[in-house]
Design a protein around this motif. Structure first.
Motif, PDB file in Angstrom:
ATOM      1  N   GLU A  78     -13.161   0.680  -0.395  1.00 45.79           N
ATOM      2  CA  GLU A  78     -12.460   1.964  -0.612  1.00 45.79           C
ATOM      3  C   GLU A  78     -10.992   1.872  -0.258  1.00 45.79           C
ATOM      4  O   GLU A  78     -10.162   2.602  -0.779  1.00 45.79           O
ATOM      5  CB  GLU A  78     -13.044   3.048   0.314  1.00 45.79           C
ATOM      6  N   VAL A  79     -10.698   0.979   0.688  1.00 44.79           N
ATOM      7  CA  VAL A  79      -9.355   1.005   1.277  1.00 44.79           C
ATOM      8  C   VAL A  79      -8.304   0.677   0.232  1.00 44.79           C
ATOM      9  O   VAL A  79      -8.410  -0.283  -0.509  1.00 44.79           O
ATOM     10  CB  VAL A  79      -9.272   0.046   2.474  1.00 44.79           C
ATOM     11  N   GLY A  80      -7.296   1.529   0.191  1.00 48.81           N
ATOM     12  CA  GLY A  80      -6.237   1.391  -0.804  1.00 48.81           C
ATOM     13  C   GLY A  80      -6.426   2.381  -1.927  1.00 48.81           C
ATOM     14  O   GLY A  80      -5.479   2.962  -2.435  1.00 48.81           O
ATOM     15  N   GLU A 264       9.030  -1.074   4.510  1.00 52.18           N
ATOM     16  CA  GLU A 264       9.310  -2.504   4.564  1.00 52.18           C
ATOM     17  C   GLU A 264       8.718  -3.220   3.336  1.00 52.18           C
ATOM     18  O   GLU A 264       9.360  -4.102   2.763  1.00 52.18           O
ATOM     19  CB  GLU A 264       8.713  -3.073   5.864  1.00 52.18           C
ATOM     20  N   ILE A 265       7.522  -2.831   2.944  1.00 48.21           N
ATOM     21  CA  ILE A 265       6.914  -3.452   1.739  1.00 48.21           C
ATOM     22  C   ILE A 265       7.782  -3.149   0.516  1.00 48.21           C
ATOM     23  O   ILE A 265       8.010  -4.012  -0.329  1.00 48.21           O
ATOM     24  CB  ILE A 265       5.476  -2.938   1.512  1.00 48.21           C
ATOM     25  N   GLU A 266       8.283  -1.911   0.452  1.00 45.86           N
ATOM     26  CA  GLU A 266       9.157  -1.551  -0.680  1.00 45.86           C
ATOM     27  C   GLU A 266      10.381  -2.445  -0.718  1.00 45.86           C
ATOM     28  O   GLU A 266      10.782  -2.951  -1.770  1.00 45.86           O
ATOM     29  CB  GLU A 266       9.601  -0.083  -0.563  1.00 45.86           C
ATOM     30  N   THR A 267      10.992  -2.627   0.456  1.00 44.51           N
ATOM     31  CA  THR A 267      12.201  -3.455   0.506  1.00 44.51           C
ATOM     32  C   THR A 267      11.909  -4.889   0.075  1.00 44.51           C
ATOM     33  O   THR A 267      12.629  -5.469  -0.731  1.00 44.51           O
ATOM     34  CB  THR A 267      12.749  -3.487   1.958  1.00 44.51           C
ATOM     35  N   ILE A 268      10.824  -5.436   0.632  1.00 45.32           N
ATOM     36  CA  ILE A 268      10.514  -6.829   0.341  1.00 45.32           C
ATOM     37  C   ILE A 268      10.140  -7.026  -1.129  1.00 45.32           C
ATOM     38  O   ILE A 268      10.493  -8.018  -1.745  1.00 45.32           O
ATOM     39  CB  ILE A 268       9.355  -7.323   1.250  1.00 45.32           C
ATOM     40  N   SER A 269       9.426  -6.049  -1.703  1.00 42.23           N
ATOM     41  CA  SER A 269       8.883  -6.275  -3.051  1.00 42.23           C
ATOM     42  C   SER A 269       9.758  -5.674  -4.139  1.00 42.23           C
ATOM     43  O   SER A 269       9.520  -5.910  -5.323  1.00 42.23           O
ATOM     44  CB  SER A 269       7.489  -5.671  -3.162  1.00 42.23           C
ATOM     45  N   VAL A 281      -1.681   1.591  -4.933  1.00 42.52           N
ATOM     46  CA  VAL A 281      -2.916   1.038  -4.346  1.00 42.52           C
ATOM     47  C   VAL A 281      -2.577  -0.270  -3.630  1.00 42.52           C
ATOM     48  O   VAL A 281      -2.961  -0.491  -2.479  1.00 42.52           O
ATOM     49  CB  VAL A 281      -3.993   0.796  -5.423  1.00 42.52           C
ATOM     50  N   ALA A 282      -1.817  -1.122  -4.316  1.00 42.83           N
ATOM     51  CA  ALA A 282      -1.474  -2.424  -3.720  1.00 42.83           C
ATOM     52  C   ALA A 282      -0.713  -2.226  -2.414  1.00 42.83           C
ATOM     53  O   ALA A 282      -1.007  -2.892  -1.406  1.00 42.83           O
ATOM     54  CB  ALA A 282      -0.647  -3.237  -4.707  1.00 42.83           C
ATOM     55  N   ILE A 283       0.232  -1.309  -2.406  1.00 40.73           N
ATOM     56  CA  ILE A 283       1.021  -1.102  -1.184  1.00 40.73           C
ATOM     57  C   ILE A 283       0.135  -0.577  -0.052  1.00 40.73           C
ATOM     58  O   ILE A 283       0.232  -1.014   1.095  1.00 40.73           O
ATOM     59  CB  ILE A 283       2.214  -0.147  -1.463  1.00 40.73           C
ATOM     60  N   ARG A 284      -0.770   0.338  -0.399  1.00 46.12           N
ATOM     61  CA  ARG A 284      -1.666   0.857   0.650  1.00 46.12           C
ATOM     62  C   ARG A 284      -2.582  -0.255   1.187  1.00 46.12           C
ATOM     63  O   ARG A 284      -2.798  -0.370   2.392  1.00 46.12           O
ATOM     64  CB  ARG A 284      -2.509   2.017   0.107  1.00 46.12           C
ATOM     65  N   VAL A 285      -3.110  -1.072   0.276  1.00 45.87           N
ATOM     66  CA  VAL A 285      -3.982  -2.172   0.703  1.00 45.87           C
ATOM     67  C   VAL A 285      -3.236  -3.066   1.693  1.00 45.87           C
ATOM     68  O   VAL A 285      -3.749  -3.407   2.766  1.00 45.87           O
ATOM     69  CB  VAL A 285      -4.445  -3.000  -0.524  1.00 45.87           C
ATOM     70  N   ARG A 321      -3.886 -10.978  -2.737  1.00 48.92           N
ATOM     71  CA  ARG A 321      -4.226 -10.787  -4.140  1.00 48.92           C
ATOM     72  C   ARG A 321      -3.554  -9.579  -4.744  1.00 48.92           C
ATOM     73  O   ARG A 321      -3.035  -9.619  -5.848  1.00 48.92           O
ATOM     74  CB  ARG A 321      -5.723 -10.536  -4.200  1.00 48.92           C
ATOM     75  N   TYR A 322      -3.575  -8.453  -3.999  1.00 53.24           N
ATOM     76  CA  TYR A 322      -2.939  -7.243  -4.520  1.00 53.24           C
ATOM     77  C   TYR A 322      -1.436  -7.440  -4.629  1.00 53.24           C
ATOM     78  O   TYR A 322      -0.808  -6.968  -5.574  1.00 53.24           O
ATOM     79  CB  TYR A 322      -3.279  -6.023  -3.657  1.00 53.24           C
ATOM     80  N   GLY A 323      -0.855  -8.138  -3.665  1.00 52.52           N
ATOM     81  CA  GLY A 323       0.581  -8.414  -3.726  1.00 52.52           C
ATOM     82  C   GLY A 323       0.900  -9.318  -4.904  1.00 52.52           C
ATOM     83  O   GLY A 323       1.852  -9.083  -5.661  1.00 52.52           O
ATOM     84  N   PHE A 324       0.086 -10.329  -5.089  1.00 53.52           N
ATOM     85  CA  PHE A 324       0.259 -11.323  -6.157  1.00 53.52           C
ATOM     86  C   PHE A 324       0.174 -10.646  -7.526  1.00 53.52           C
ATOM     87  O   PHE A 324       0.981 -10.873  -8.414  1.00 53.52           O
ATOM     88  CB  PHE A 324      -0.861 -12.359  -5.996  1.00 53.52           C
ATOM     89  N   THR A 325      -0.838  -9.772  -7.677  1.00 48.81           N
ATOM     90  CA  THR A 325      -1.107  -9.202  -8.991  1.00 48.81           C
ATOM     91  C   THR A 325      -0.216  -8.004  -9.330  1.00 48.81           C
ATOM     92  O   THR A 325       0.276  -7.894 -10.437  1.00 48.81           O
ATOM     93  CB  THR A 325      -2.583  -8.749  -9.077  1.00 48.81           C
ATOM     94  N   PHE A 326      -0.016  -7.138  -8.345  1.00 51.85           N
ATOM     95  CA  PHE A 326       0.651  -5.873  -8.685  1.00 51.85           C
ATOM     96  C   PHE A 326       2.084  -5.769  -8.170  1.00 51.85           C
ATOM     97  O   PHE A 326       2.842  -4.911  -8.584  1.00 51.85           O
ATOM     98  CB  PHE A 326      -0.179  -4.691  -8.187  1.00 51.85           C
ATOM     99  N   LEU A 327       2.435  -6.608  -7.185  1.00 52.50           N
ATOM    100  CA  LEU A 327       3.818  -6.561  -6.692  1.00 52.50           C
ATOM    101  C   LEU A 327       4.570  -7.831  -7.058  1.00 52.50           C
ATOM    102  O   LEU A 327       5.690  -8.050  -6.587  1.00 52.50           O
ATOM    103  CB  LEU A 327       3.844  -6.377  -5.159  1.00 52.50           C
ATOM    104  N   ASP A 328       3.938  -8.691  -7.845  1.00 52.30           N
ATOM    105  CA  ASP A 328       4.561  -9.955  -8.266  1.00 52.30           C
ATOM    106  C   ASP A 328       5.028 -10.809  -7.097  1.00 52.30           C
ATOM    107  O   ASP A 328       6.044 -11.507  -7.198  1.00 52.30           O
ATOM    108  CB  ASP A 328       5.785  -9.704  -9.170  1.00 52.30           C
ATOM    109  N   LYS A 329       4.310 -10.734  -5.979  1.00 46.94           N
ATOM    110  CA  LYS A 329       4.734 -11.551  -4.836  1.00 46.94           C
ATOM    111  C   LYS A 329       3.990 -12.877  -4.888  1.00 46.94           C
ATOM    112  O   LYS A 329       2.798 -12.949  -4.617  1.00 46.94           O
ATOM    113  CB  LYS A 329       4.453 -10.830  -3.512  1.00 46.94           C
ATOM    114  N   LYS A 330       4.724 -13.935  -5.266  1.00 44.86           N
ATOM    115  CA  LYS A 330       4.091 -15.243  -5.416  1.00 44.86           C
ATOM    116  C   LYS A 330       4.402 -16.139  -4.207  1.00 44.86           C
ATOM    117  O   LYS A 330       4.074 -17.307  -4.198  1.00 44.86           O
ATOM    118  CB  LYS A 330       4.556 -15.940  -6.700  1.00 44.86           C
ATOM    119  N   GLU A 331       5.099 -15.600  -3.233  1.00 42.54           N
ATOM    120  CA  GLU A 331       5.325 -16.386  -2.016  1.00 42.54           C
ATOM    121  C   GLU A 331       4.916 -15.522  -0.801  1.00 42.54           C
ATOM    122  O   GLU A 331       4.765 -14.312  -0.926  1.00 42.54           O
ATOM    123  CB  GLU A 331       6.792 -16.842  -1.910  1.00 42.54           C
TER     124      GLU A 331
END
Ligand code: ATP
Ligand code: MG
Length: 870
Positions: A78-80, A264-269, A281-285, A321-331
Motif C-alpha cells: 500500500e505504501v506510496g 530534498e527528493i524534488e531537488t535531487i530528481s 507515488v514514487a516520491i512517497r515510496v 526501482r521507483y526512483g529508477f522508473t519514475f524519477l529517472d534516477k539511474k545512479e
C-alpha cells in the motif's frame, strides 16, 4: 502544532497521569521466533502480557518505532499509493499492566484528543466490538457505556472481529478494542455522505488514528480463548496520522515529518511533487522507505540475503526501482536523504544521528549494487525480447529474471509494454505461487500450548556459577516443523544452561533422572525472557527431579572465544581508534567472529598489532571481575559501551578484564590465561564501512598450527628436505617460468612451419579456398594459424581441429566476404559440427570454436565440413 510538540505533549500528558516514559525499543527483534520486527507498540512488552516477567512500572508511556512489512501486519504494497500507511511509523502508546482498565483508558484518550490537542469532537468517531459467535463473545457493552459519557451515541459504531478484536499473531494475548477515527473531509464532502458510512472503508480522509486495546484474553493453539488473570491496557496511536490532523493537512506526507524529505527528493530528481500521480507515488515510496531502511541499519540490521536483512534489502530495492522508473534516477541518490532525516529525527532518536555516516555508506553501496543488477537484468531482458517469436513473453522467463537475477516484475512488464509485447502474468503468478508453496512447506511450524506442571513458577539462571543443578520441569510444549520434526521445549525452575544471546551460542548438555534415563538438550534459547531448552524427546518421568548437566567442552571453548572477543574489541578501539563500534558478533566453541565499523581495510601490520595486544592480555593472566547488578548509568560511567539495537534493563551486568569493560550477559573464562592463545584467521568487508575479523583461540589454535605443520612437513619432503624450503620453492618457480618461455618459442616456430605447409594444402571448391585438418597444436596455435592464413587469402573456409588432454577442439574461420555473400556463420557451423565431438561452442560469424569430450569424432567433423562446403 509541530511534530516534535505533538510527540512531547503525548508523553507529558501520560507522565502527569503517573506513567513512566520509556524510550523506543529497538525495532529488530532478537528473542522472538514468531516475529522479525516490532509491528506494534505492545511487542516490546509481550513478556509482561504473557506473565513471563514482572514490569518495574505498571504504567508506561512511549513512542515506539514500528515496521509493518512482513507477517500478519504487512502494509508494504500500500505504501506510496495511499497517504496514511507507512512501512516505518511511530506508535504513541500508554500502557497499563494489571493496573487501570477501560474506564481510565477511554477517559484519558478523550481528554488528550479534545482538550490537550483541541481536536473538534465533531470530526471524531469511535468503534466498539460487536461480539463474535465463533469465540462465544458478547458485545463490549462496558466500553460502549463508557464512551457514551463522552460522545453522542450516533458517533459510536459497532465493529466486527476484523476491526475490533486485536491480536498480535495466531496465538497469545489479545482482546476487544475501541478505535478512534477522524473525518477530515471538507464540509461539502461531508454533506454528500456521512462520515459514519466511511469509517473502516479505506477512505483516505476518514482514517483510524488510535486504537485502545483491552487485553483480557489469551488465544490458545487450538484457537480457543482463555481469560487472563490480569487485565491490561495497550493503546497505539499513529503519530504521523495524528500530525496530519493537527497540522490541518490531508495526507501524512504533507506534515513536517515528511515535507523536508520530499523537498530534498524534488531537488535531487528535478521533479515536482503534486503534479503527476506516478511521480507522486514514487516520491512517497522513497520518502517512506528511506526512513525504514535508515532506522533498521541504525538498529544494527544490515541489508542481507536472509531473514530480517532480506526484508530490509527488499524495501530499499523497492525505493530504488521507483526512483529508477519514475524519477529517472539511474545512479545512487537515496543515501543523500539520510542527512535531512537525521536532522529531523535525530533529537528524538539519537541512534540515527550518531550513525549517519555508516547508514549513508551502507545505503549507497546497496543502491550501487542493485543498479548494477538492474543493468544486467535489462541486458537479459533485451535478449529475451529478441528471442520472443510471438507477442507474449512467458511467465517462466519473467520469473527466472525475477528470481535468479532479482529483476523486478513490474519493471519487466513496463519495459515489455513499451516494446509492444505482452507478459504472461498468469504464468508468472503461477511460478511465484509454486515457489511460495515450497518455502511455506519448508518453514511450516505447529506450536502446541504449554503444558503447565508447576503454576506461577519462577525461573532462575544459575549458569554463571555452576554447570550442574538439580532441576524440576515447570512447563513444556511440542513444536513440529518440516525441517526438524518434533522438538520439545522445556522450561525449568532453575537452569545452568546459557541461552543463546550476546552473540554466544546456547549451551548443550543432558538431563538425567534418578533411574539413569537421559535426555539430551540440543540447544538453549531465550524467548520473551523465558529460557527454553530444546530436546528431541520428552523425559519419561516429567514430574520427578532431574540432574541438568551442561556440556563443559562446548561451554568452556565458547567462553574462551567470548572473552577473546572482548579483548579484541578493546584492541580495535585502542589501535584503530574510538570510531570503532561493535556491529555484531558470533561466539561459537570453535571460532569467533566480530563485525565493527571502520572505513578502511585493516592492514597486515595492524592485524599483527591487534593479535599481539590480545595475546599480551592473555599472558597477563587477567582475572574476571563481574558485577551482576550495576545501575546502567554507573556502568556507562565506568566506561562500558551500550550497543545500538540492544535492549537493556535499568540494571546491567558488567564484565571486566583489566581495562576491558563491557555490558554483557555472556559466559567468560575465569582468567584470560584460560584462553591459551588468540589467532586472527581473516579480515574482510561485510558492507560499506563494516569490517569482519574471524579468529580462533584455545584448542582451535593448537589444531591450526598442527595442521599447518603437517602440510609444511609434507611440502618439505617434496622438496627433498631442502634446508631452506622457501628458497628451494622459489628456485623451482623460476625454473618453471624459464621453461615455459622456451616452450612458447618452440611452439611458435612450429606453428610457422605448419602454416607454410598448410598453404600448399588449400583446396579450391566452388571458388572457396577450403581446408579441414587435424593439427598438433593447442587452442592458441589453431587461432594463430587461422588468422594468419585469413590475412593472406580471400574466400577462405577453414576447419581446424586438435586433440588436447583427451578433449577435442574445433576452430572454424570464414573470411568476411564469404560471411556476407553466402550468409555463413562460423558460430552455427561449430555448433552443428560440435555434435560429432559431443560438445558445443560458439563465437562470432567469422571465427568460432567448439570443445567436446569425444576426440574420436574429429575425423567425422572434418568430413562433414567438407560436405557442407561442397
Ligand atoms: P489501518 O486499518 O488503518 O491499517 P490498523 O487497524 O492496522 O490501521 P492498528 O494495528 O490498530 O492499526 O495500529 C494502531 C494505530 O497505528 C492505528 O490507529 C494507526 O493510527 C497507526 N497505524 C497502523 N498501521 C499504520 C501504518 N502502516 N502506517 C502508519 N500508521 C499506522
Ligand atoms: Mg492495518
Amino acid at each position: 502544532m509541530k511534530s516534535q510538540d505533538v510527540r512531547s505533549k503525548f508523553l507529558s500528558f501520560f507522565e502527569d497521569k503517573k506513567h513512566s516514559i520509556v524510550p523506543s525499543a529497538p525495532m529488530v527483534l532478537k528473542d522472538d521466533p514468531t516475529l522479525m520486527f516490532v509491528n506494534a507498540g505492545m511487542v516490546p512488552f509481550k513478556e509482561y502480557f504473557l506473565g513471563n516477567s514482572e514490569p518495574k512500572h505498571t504504567r508506561i508511556t512511549d513512542t515506539q518505532k514500528c515496521l509493518r512489512v512482513s507477517g500478519k501486519h504487512n502494509d508494504l504494497e500500500e505504501v506510496g499509493y495511499d497517504t496514511y500507511h507507512h512501512t516505518l511509523f511511530e506508535m504513541l502508546g500508554n500502557w497499563s499492566f494489571g493496573d487501570y482498565f477501560k474506564k481510565e483508558a477511554i477517559a484519558w484518550a478523550w481528554e488528550l484528543l479534545t482538550e490537550v490537542y483541541g481536536i473538534d469532537k465533531d470530526i471524531l468517531y469511535v468503534t466498539v466490538f460487536e461480539g463474535s459467535e465463533d469465540d462465544g463473545l458478547e458485545m463490549d457493552t462496558e466500553a460502549y457505556d463508557l464512551w457514551k459519557q463522552h460522545i453522542s451515541e450516533d458517533r459510536i459504531l459497532k465493529g466486527n472481529k476484523k476491526d475490533n478484536f486485536w491480536e498480535m499473531g495466531d496465538q497469545g494475548p489479545c482482546g476487544p478494542c475501541s478505535e478512534i477515527h477522524v473525518d477530515i473531509r471538507s464540509a461539502e464532502e461531508k454533506a454528500k455522505i456521512s462520515g459514519k458510512d466511511l469509517v473502516n472503508k479505506d477512505h483516505p480522509q476518514v482514517v483510524e488514528i488510535w486504537n485502545l486495546v483491552f487485553i483480557q484474553y489469551n488465544r490458545k493453539a487450538n484457537g480457543s480463548l482463555e481469560t487472563l488473570p490480569n487485565k491490561h491496557i495497550d493503546t497505539g496511536m499513529g503519530f504521523e496520522r495524528l500530525c496530519m490532523v493537527l497540522q490541518g493537512v490531508q495526507s501524512n506526507y504533507d506534515t513536517d515529518v515528511f515535507t523536508p524529505i520530499i523537498r530534498e527528493i524534488e531537488t535531487i530528481s528535478n521533479k515536482t511533487y503534486g503534479n503527476t500521480n506516478k511521480v507522486d507515488v514514487a516520491i512517497r515510496v522513497i520518502a517512506d522507505h528511506v526512513r525504514a531502511v535508515a532506522f533498521s541499519i541504525a538498529d544494527g540490521q544490515l541489508p542481507s540475503n536472509t531473514g530480517a536483512g532480506y526484508v530490509i534489502r527488499r524495501i530499499l530495492r523497492r525505493a530504488v526501482r521507483y526512483g529508477f522508473t519514475f524519477l529517472d534516477k539511474k545512479e545512487p541518490f537515496i543515501y543523500r536523504l539520510v542527512d535531512v532525516l537525521s536532522k529531523r529525527m535525530g533529537d528524538a532518536f539519537p541512534e540515527i544521528k550518531s550513525q549517519k555516516q555508516l547508514i549513508e555508506n551502507v545505503i549507497k553501496e546497496e543502491e550501487q549494487s542493485f543498479l548494477r543488477t538492474l543493468d544486467q537484468g535489462l541486458i537479459l531482458l533485451n535478449r529475451i525480447v529478441e528471442e520472443t517469436k510471438n507477442s507474449t513473453v512467458s511467465g517462466e522467463k519473467a520469473f527466472e529474471l525475477y528470481d535468479t537475477y532479482g529483476f523486478p516484475i513490474d519493471l519487466t512488464a513496463l519495459i515489455l509494454s513499451e516494446r509492444g509485447l505482452k507478459l504472461d502474468e498468469k504464468g508468472f503468478e503461477n511460478e511465484l505461487q509454486k515457489q511460495k508453496d515450497r518455502s511455506r512447506a519448508a518453514s511450516e511450524m505447529l506450536t502446541d500450548d504449554w503444558t503447565i506442571l508447576i503454576d506461577d513458577a519462577e525461573e532462575e539462571f544459575v549458569g554463571y556459577d555452576t554447570l550442574e543443578a538439580n532441576v524440576k520441569l515447570t512447563r513444556y510444549r511440542k513444536v513440529t516443523s518440516k525441517k526438524e520434526g518434533d522438538m520439545y521445549q522445556l522450561v525449568f525452575n532453575l537452569t545452568p544452561f546459557y541461552p543463546e544471546g550476546g552473540g554466544q551460542v546456547g549451551d548443550k548438555g543432558y538431563l538425567e533422572d534418578v533411574r539413569g534415563d537421559v535426555v539430551y538438550i540440543l540447544d538453549t534459547k531465550k524467548e520473551n525472557n523465558v529460557i527454553i531448552h530444546f530436546a528431541k524427546n520428552l523425559p519419561k518421568h516429567i514430574n520427578e527431579p532431574f540432574k541438568a548437566v551442561v556440556s563443559d567442552e562446548h561451554r568452556n571453548l565458547s567462553a574462551s572465544n567470548h572473552t577473546a572477543t572482548h579483548l579484541l574489541h578493546q584492541a580495535l578501539r585502542t589501535i584503530l581508534g574510538d570510531h570503532v563500534e561493535q556491529k555484531g558478533s558470533l561466539v561459537k566453541p570453535n571460532a569467533l567472529r566480530f563485525d565493527f565499523s571502520h572505513f578502511a581495510k585493516v592492514s597486515p601490520e595492524q592485524l599483527q598489532e591487534i593479535e599481539d595486544f590480545v595475546n599480551a592480555r592473555i599472558e597477563g593472566k587477567l582475572p574476571l571481575q563481574e558485577n551482576r547488578n550495576v545501575p546502567m548509568e554507573q556502568a556507562l560511567e565506568e566506561g562500558a559501551m551500550a550497543l545500538f539495537g540492544e535492549k537493556y534493563g535499568d540494571t546491567v551486568r558488567t564484565v571486566r578484564f583489566g581495562k576491558s569493560i563491557e555490558l554483557c550477559g555472556g559466559i567468560h573464562v575465569n582468567n584470560t590465561s584460560d584462553i591459551w592463545y588468540f589467532k586472527i584467521i581473516s579480515e574482510s568487508a561485510v558492507a560499506a564501512g563494516i569490517r569482519r575479523i574471524e579468529a580462533i583461540t584455545n584448542k582451535a589454535v593448537r589444531d591450526f598450527y598442527s595442521e599447518n605443520n603437517r602440510v609444511y612437513s609434507k611440502m618439505k619432503a617434496l622438496l627433498n628436505n631442502a634446508k631452506e624450503p622457501a628458497k628451494a620453492l622459489k628456485n623451482l618457480q623460476d625454473e618453471n617460468a624459464e621453461l615455459k618461455k622456451q616452450i612458447e618459442g618452440l611452439l611458435k616456430d612450429k606453428a610457422g612451419t605448419i602454416k607454410n605447409e598448410l598453404k600448399q594444402e588449400l583446396n579450391d571448391i566452388n571458388g572457396i579456398k577450403f581446408l579441414a585438418k587435424k593439427l598438433d597444436l593447442d587452442a592458441g596455435g589453431l587461432k594463430d594459424v587461422a588468422f594468419e592464413l585469413g590475412s593472406q587469402f580471400k574466400n577462405l573456409f577453414l576447419l581446424l581441429a586438435t586433440e588436447q588432454n583427451g578433449k577435442a577442439l574445433l576452430s572454424c574461420y570464414i573470411s568476411k566476404e564469404l560471411v556476407a555473400s553466402k550468409d555463413l556463420n562460423a558460430g552455427q557451423v561449430v555448433r552443428e559440427l560440435g555434435k560429432h565431438i559431443q560438445g558445443g561452442g560458439g563465437g562470432q560469424p567469422f571465427f568460432a570454436t567448439a570443445g567436446g569430450k569425444n576426440p574420436s569424432g574429429i575425423s567425422d567433423a572434418l568430413e562433414a565440413a567438407k560436405e557442407f562446403v561442397k
